[in-house]
Design a protein around this motif. Structure first.
Motif, PDB file in Angstrom:
ATOM      1  N   ILE A 117      35.482  48.731  40.373  1.00 23.02           N
ATOM      2  CA  ILE A 117      37.360  48.708  41.230  1.00 23.02           C
ATOM      3  C   ILE A 117      36.946  47.430  41.258  1.00 23.02           C
ATOM      4  CG2 ILE A 117      37.533  51.307  40.530  1.00 23.02           C
ATOM      5  CD1 ILE A 117      38.306  50.664  44.204  1.00 23.02           C
ATOM      6  N   ARG A 118      36.606  46.468  41.922  1.00 23.52           N
ATOM      7  CA  ARG A 118      36.814  45.250  42.169  1.00 23.52           C
ATOM      8  C   ARG A 118      35.361  44.268  42.060  1.00 23.52           C
ATOM      9  NH1 ARG A 118      39.019  43.806  47.929  1.00 23.52           N
ATOM     10  NH2 ARG A 118      38.853  41.102  48.136  1.00 23.52           N
ATOM     11  N   ILE A 119      35.079  43.375  42.119  1.00 23.58           N
ATOM     12  CA  ILE A 119      34.246  42.031  42.382  1.00 23.58           C
ATOM     13  C   ILE A 119      34.873  40.933  42.738  1.00 23.58           C
ATOM     14  CG2 ILE A 119      32.776  40.600  41.312  1.00 23.58           C
ATOM     15  CD1 ILE A 119      34.033  43.085  38.659  1.00 23.58           C
ATOM     16  N   ASN A 120      34.106  41.158  44.256  1.00 26.83           N
ATOM     17  CA  ASN A 120      34.294  39.692  45.032  1.00 26.83           C
ATOM     18  C   ASN A 120      33.002  39.178  45.367  1.00 26.83           C
ATOM     19  OD1 ASN A 120      35.273  38.000  46.978  1.00 26.83           O
ATOM     20  ND2 ASN A 120      36.256  39.338  48.115  1.00 26.83           N
ATOM     21  N   GLY A 121      32.436  37.930  44.727  1.00 17.91           N
ATOM     22  CA  GLY A 121      31.015  37.697  44.942  1.00 17.91           C
ATOM     23  C   GLY A 121      30.165  38.582  44.910  1.00 17.91           C
ATOM     24  N   LYS A 156      32.371  42.767  34.994  1.00 17.81           N
ATOM     25  CA  LYS A 156      33.970  43.111  35.333  1.00 17.81           C
ATOM     26  C   LYS A 156      34.037  44.285  35.731  1.00 17.81           C
ATOM     27  CE  LYS A 156      35.042  41.032  30.452  1.00 17.81           C
ATOM     28  NZ  LYS A 156      34.517  41.540  29.377  1.00 17.81           N
ATOM     29  N   PRO A 157      36.032  44.511  36.402  1.00 15.75           N
ATOM     30  CA  PRO A 157      35.943  46.079  37.405  1.00 15.75           C
ATOM     31  C   PRO A 157      35.794  47.107  35.478  1.00 15.75           C
ATOM     32  CG  PRO A 157      37.548  44.217  37.521  1.00 15.75           C
ATOM     33  CD  PRO A 157      36.835  44.159  36.371  1.00 15.75           C
TER      34      PRO A 157
END
Lengths: 471, 583
Positions: free
Chosen positions: B8-12, B60-61
């Motif tokens: 649901i989310r990608i942060n590095g 990607k989410p």
């Protein structure tokens, strides 16, 4: 990266400095390249920093001026930031994001590569072994530069780091070979004069045709600086490992790069670590500095000379500190030597070349090289202590050996460290000069060189040992 | 399909996935369409936070996440030695075959060659009773090391079958044990979670030194087998060279070298140098006993965090076989920074200098995996093994008061403080005698192995160095000439100890390794000189005249001029020193 690509969103949620947030996005990837369309002809680029199901956080590279929440559209391009590299780029002057500054169009042909590169597999690396002769005694003799090394210059404001870098670029040659040589120059947040200095310097010596300049000026958007070295190194990797050229990459000023990074991370509201720099400054710098070296199966190499100005001349500041932990040594400029009028004002004591030990000696330079370098270090370090003592008790009170050390210290600074801006000394010349200077000291106090070496090179009778001896 | 977990989310390197209610902390996961390896680090409601061990650009989410029902583990079996791995035990040479010069992501290559056949020789018989860690058979792994195939920790019972001598792959079943829970099959290779220490059944006191051939270490600040040591120092003070020296020369059976967030060229140097270097004890290339873990500074930061655990788990495995293992971790600061970076991404509350509050406990957990152990087999035979941890620390600005150094100090008992001034004068190893210490009592070993008294010589040498330190403060104010002759001799002899004894060139053929006998013989001569010089100066001979004696220069050069196997020459030289005072 497979994606729908080309999707346009017309509404921004927020814009704060270089950070733009777009809501209700779908099918967007982490790190994806974004085009920000601010008006008829104003298009800027950015990349996705944080992506969740509903929201994309975008970092803008080319300045955030003129972005509005209603009028600006954002287009996701379905790929990362790429650069079309080719040999045609040699001789060109580009801006910090790889667009031409010299009026000519970009070459059409070439190979498209992501500017972020990938880590070189350590087993593919080849250990750097070929000495680069810079013609500067204190570098060649005591901190030898090796092809494939990353050796930064730690400087301060007002010190002649640009002249030294230019002199290295001009004089550097491999002992016993010519080879096809290229210079990639990346300027980040530099003053107009500095950029002009390097441009003229390369033009004057005819090196510009084998050089590519990437110039981001102090007045250009700081966000651009974050990608400038990556553009430069993408080209350098292509020239070195695909075209088998020997590439010297000069990057100035890494301090400006780090400042821009701090600015960006603070705009993103990240948790800061030392002095407000992000906790991953080390990893980020490593991504840049590690794009360097030699690899098996290619005869090319990348040698990096990053230049940084130490804030307040403080070598423990995070920027020089972390750089020193990544690079293979450092060349440290010294304000006191500069004030004494010595050029290049390189202080050998804090300077270091980590990989010289395997590259020097024997037939590669000269068998006594390592010992002489060590002896110079040891004796010059002793000079510092004796000078401190002389300042208190007076030079007359010193022992005879100590007095000789004082004499050696002055002569060493003037005649070994000091040399002309266009003077090129070969490595044997530098080593001979070192022996002449060491001969000021009693042979018994030279413990780092062997007896055989003393018998062969030590001489009481040379220009420096005679009284008043100087050039 | 609806209940499949997805991103649901990608942060590095940190990603978030939902519908993860059934997963547990530490579980290994495969992230995205490219099946990148990751590990669950927090769980909240249905959402898991995952650290991904590879680059996440382009993810990607909505992409799928697959939870594996096991924690992040290493493969243990023959073939580990002589290998070079990344932080999550992917073999770098195999990665090269797959992706060339640059490391691409999503490559899954087993750490151990599954197709290679090994010579297995059983050492037990069918029907025999076996207990956990009992040795079932042996495999010659390298020229130096015989791999022992052991009974897993949980099994004990009687052997219903053992394979005959012959060629086997690591996945082959080589024994069956009837346990209380039924008959179990035992293969050569197995898995162990990297974050769970392999238990020590009986702990022995660390009182046998690791002989490293480095005088400042062996003689002044020894580390014991099963102990932990730290080498902190700013950049350019020689941490890496010291680590390399230890890896080359220390008298253990196995070396695990972890290049954690360090330079690519340094790993290359190890790769080129180690196969060419011969172990002074066995005369075989030292690569035959070494495994390398190289997660260079530009490789993913999360894998850097894991590399330390991967290394120590491998070390514990060989310890259980009855080997003495030393781990060189260069540098633990980079590992701590990886913790900081990940905790920053998780928006956790920072403690000192942005490091997470759990930094100290993580450091403690790591160093506590050192130890000397004894395993008793069912038939009463005993085998001893140890894990010695030597961690380099890279404090910002060389400042020893920063969090990683201060917390490391709490968990190690040998501390080798590197000094910038010594390094500037090219005095290497730049381990400073004033800031370093060792709490390991290894005097009994020296008593057994040497005719000279290590304890006596050690005490006397330290006294001179301490006295010198005090005198140097006076010298700084008034110059050496103002001191009485007796003290000037102390200064000169201290210089003799520093330059003629403690300083040791890693690049000198003769002096790179110094045998324990040579170490004691050298310091004995210096102390003999000290005693004689003191007596002579008491009769009124000026110190400057004593220091002009021709033996002085010879003492400074003896480390280079007399070799390790020329003990007789030292006896002779000591006589010359004594005689030179008679004239």
């Amino acid at each position: 990266m497979v994606t729908g690509g080309g999707k346009i969103y017309k509404e921004l949620q927020s814009a704060s400095g270089p950070i733009v947030v777009v809501d209700r996005v779908t099918d967007v990837a982490y790190g994806e390249l974004v085009e920000i369309i601010c008006g008829e002809n104003i298009r800027r680029r950015g990349s996705v920093l944080d992506i969740s199901e509903k929201r994309a956080v975008i970092q803008v590279f080319e300045g955030a001026q003129g972005i509005s929440l209603r009028e600006t559209a954002v287009k996701f391009l379905g790929r990362t930031l790429e650069f079309n590299v080719s040999k045609e780029l040699l001789g060109r002057i580009l801006n910090g994001v790889g667009l031409p500054l010299d009026g000519a169009p970009l070459p059409f042909k070439g190979e498209t590569r992501s500017i972020y590169g990938s880590a070189i597999n350590p087993v593919v690396r080849d250990y750097p072994m070929d000495v680069i002769e810079t013609g500067i005694s204190v570098i060649d003799g005591m901190n030898t530069l090796v092809r494939g090394q990353k050796l930064p210059v730690f400087s301060g404001n007002g010190l002649p780091h640009n002249e030294i870098a230019a002199q290295i670029a001009r004089q550097a040659r491999i002992r016993g070979s010519a080879g096809n040589f290229a210079v990639v120059f990346a300027a980040m947040g530099v003053k107009n004069d500095d950029a002009a200095f390097f441009r003229e310097e390369l033009e004057r010596t005819g090196a510009l045709e084998n050089a590519t300049m990437f110039i981001n000026l102090a007045s250009d958007p700081p966000e651009e600086r974050l990608v400038t070295p990556r553009y430069a190194l993408t080209l350098a990797e292509y020239l070195a490992f695909t075209q088998n050229m020997h590439v010297l990459v000069i990057m100035t000023d890494m301090t400006n790069y780090c400042e821009a990074l701090r600015e960006m991370t603070s705009a993103r509201g990240e948790v800061p670590s030392r002095k407000g720099y992000p906790g991953y400054l080390y990893s980020d710098l490593a991504e840049i500095y590690e794009r360097c070296g030699r690899i098996r199966g290619s005869s090319g190499s990348i040698t990096q000379i990053p230049i940084l100005t130490m804030p307040n001349d403080d070598i423990t500041h995070p920027i020089p500190d972390l750089t020193g932990y990544i690079t293979e040594g450092q060349i440290v400029l010294d304000r006191e030597l500069h004030q004494k009028g010595i050029y290049p004002p390189i202080n050998p004591l804090p300077s270091l070349s980590r990989i010289m030990k395997d590259a020097i000696g024997g037939d590669r330079t000269r068998p006594d090289h390592a010992h002489v370098a060590n002896q110079l270090y040891s004796s010059y370090a002793a000079v510092g202590n004796i000078r401190a003592l002389a300042a208190i008790v007076g030079a007359e009170e010193l022992t005879d050996v100590d007095q000789k050390h004082l004499k050696f210290g002055d002569a060493f600074e003037e005649n070994f460290i000091g040399q002309g801006k266009d003077e090129r000394r070969t490595i044997p010349e530098s080593l001979d000069r070192a022996w002449q200077l060491l001969s000021i000291l009693p042979a018994e106090s030279l413990h780092r060189v062997s007896k055989e070496e003393i018998n062969r090179y030590y001489s009481h009778d040379n220009q420096f040992t005679q009284d008043g001896g100087s050039d | 399909m609806k209940h499949e977990p997805k991103l649901i989310r990608i942060n590095g390197p940190v990603v978030f996935a939902d519908r993860m209610g059934n997963a547990s902390l530490g579980n290994q996961v495969e992230v995205g369409r490219e099946h990148l390896t990751g590990e669950i680090i927090t769980l909240e409601n249905d959402i898991a936070t995952i650290q991904v061990y590879e680059d996440t650009i382009g993810i990607k989410p909505g992409e799928p996440v697959r939870v594996l029902d096991e924690p992040v583990s290493v493969l243990l079996g023959p073939g580990i030695l002589k290998s070079i791995y990344d932080g999550i035990q992917r073999p770098l040479d195999k990665l090269k075959d797959k992706s060339g010069t640059f490391i691409k992501r999503g490559l899954n290559v087993p750490a151990i060659d599954l197709d290679r056949e090994w010579d297995f020789r059983p050492v037990v018989k069918t029907g025999q009773t076996v207990t956990p860690l009992a040795i079932l058979g042996e495999i010659p792994e390298t020229e130096l090391v015989v791999h022992k195939v052991m009974v897993p920790h949980k099994y004990s019972g009687h052997l219903s079958w053992i394979a005959a001598p012959g060629k086997h792959k690591v996945t082959d079943v080589i024994a069956r044990v009837v346990t209380e829970a039924g008959e179990k099959e035992i293969t050569i290779m197995r898995k162990w979670p990297i974050r769970r220490p392999r238990p020590i059944i009986k702990r022995l006191l660390p009182n046998v030194p690791v002989i490293t051939g480095q005088r400042v270490i062996d003689f002044l600040f020894p580390v014991a087998r099963g102990g932990a040591a730290a080498i902190p120092g700013g950049f350019g003070t020689g941490k890496t060279v010291t680590q390399h020296q230890l890896a080359k020369w220390c008298d253990v059976d196995i070396i695990v070298y972890i290049g954690c967030g360090e330079r690519g060229n340094e790993m290359t140097q190890v790769l080129e140098e180690f196969p060419a270097l011969k172990d002074p004890h066995s005369q075989k290339p030292i690569m035959e006993r070494t495994t390398l873990i190289a997660n260079t500074s530009n490789m993913p930061v999360t894998a850097r965090e894991a590399s330390i655990y991967t290394g120590v788990t491998i070390a514990e495995y060989y310890r259980d076989m009855g080997y003495h293992v030393a781990i060189m971790a260069d540098s633990t600061s980079r590992w701590a920074e990886a913790l900081r970076e990940i905790s920053g991404r998780l928006e956790q509350m920072p403690a000192e200098e942005g490091y997470p509050a759990y930094l100290a406990s993580r450091i403690g957990e790591f160093y506590e995996r050192a130890g000397r152990s004894e395993i008793t087999d069912h038939d009463g035979t005993k085998r001893e093994g140890s894990v010695t941890i030597i961690g380099a620390v890279s404090p910002p600005g060389g400042d020893f008061s920063e969090p990683v150094v201060t917390h490391t100090r709490r968990f190690v008992r040998t501390f080798w403080g590197l000094d910038r001034d010594l390094a500037s004068a090219r005095h290497f190893p730049s381990i400073h005698w004033n800031s370093s210490y060792s709490e390991y009592d290894v005097s009994r070993w020296w008593e057994k192995n040497s005719s000279l008294s290590w304890s006596d010589l050690h005490r006397k040498a330290m006294e001179i160095l301490k006295e010198d330190d005090r005198l140097q403060n006076i010298v700084k104010l008034i110059g050496p000439d103002a001191l009485p002759d007796r003290q000037r001799i102390t200064l000169e002899v201290a210089r003799m100890i520093k330059e003629g004894f403690l300083q040791q060139s890693a690049f000198s053929e003769v002096d790179s390794y110094c045998s324990p006998e040579k170490q004691l013989a050298m310091i004995d001569i210096i102390l003999c000189f000290y005693e004689k010089a003191g007596k002579l100066s008491a009769t009124g001979v000026p110190a400057s005249e004593i220091m002009q004696l021709p033996v002085v220069d010879k003492i400074f050069r003896m480390k280079e001029e007399i070799g390790n196997d020329e003990q007789a020459k030292f006896t002779e030289f000591k006589k010359i020193v004594e005689e030179s005072f008679m004239e």
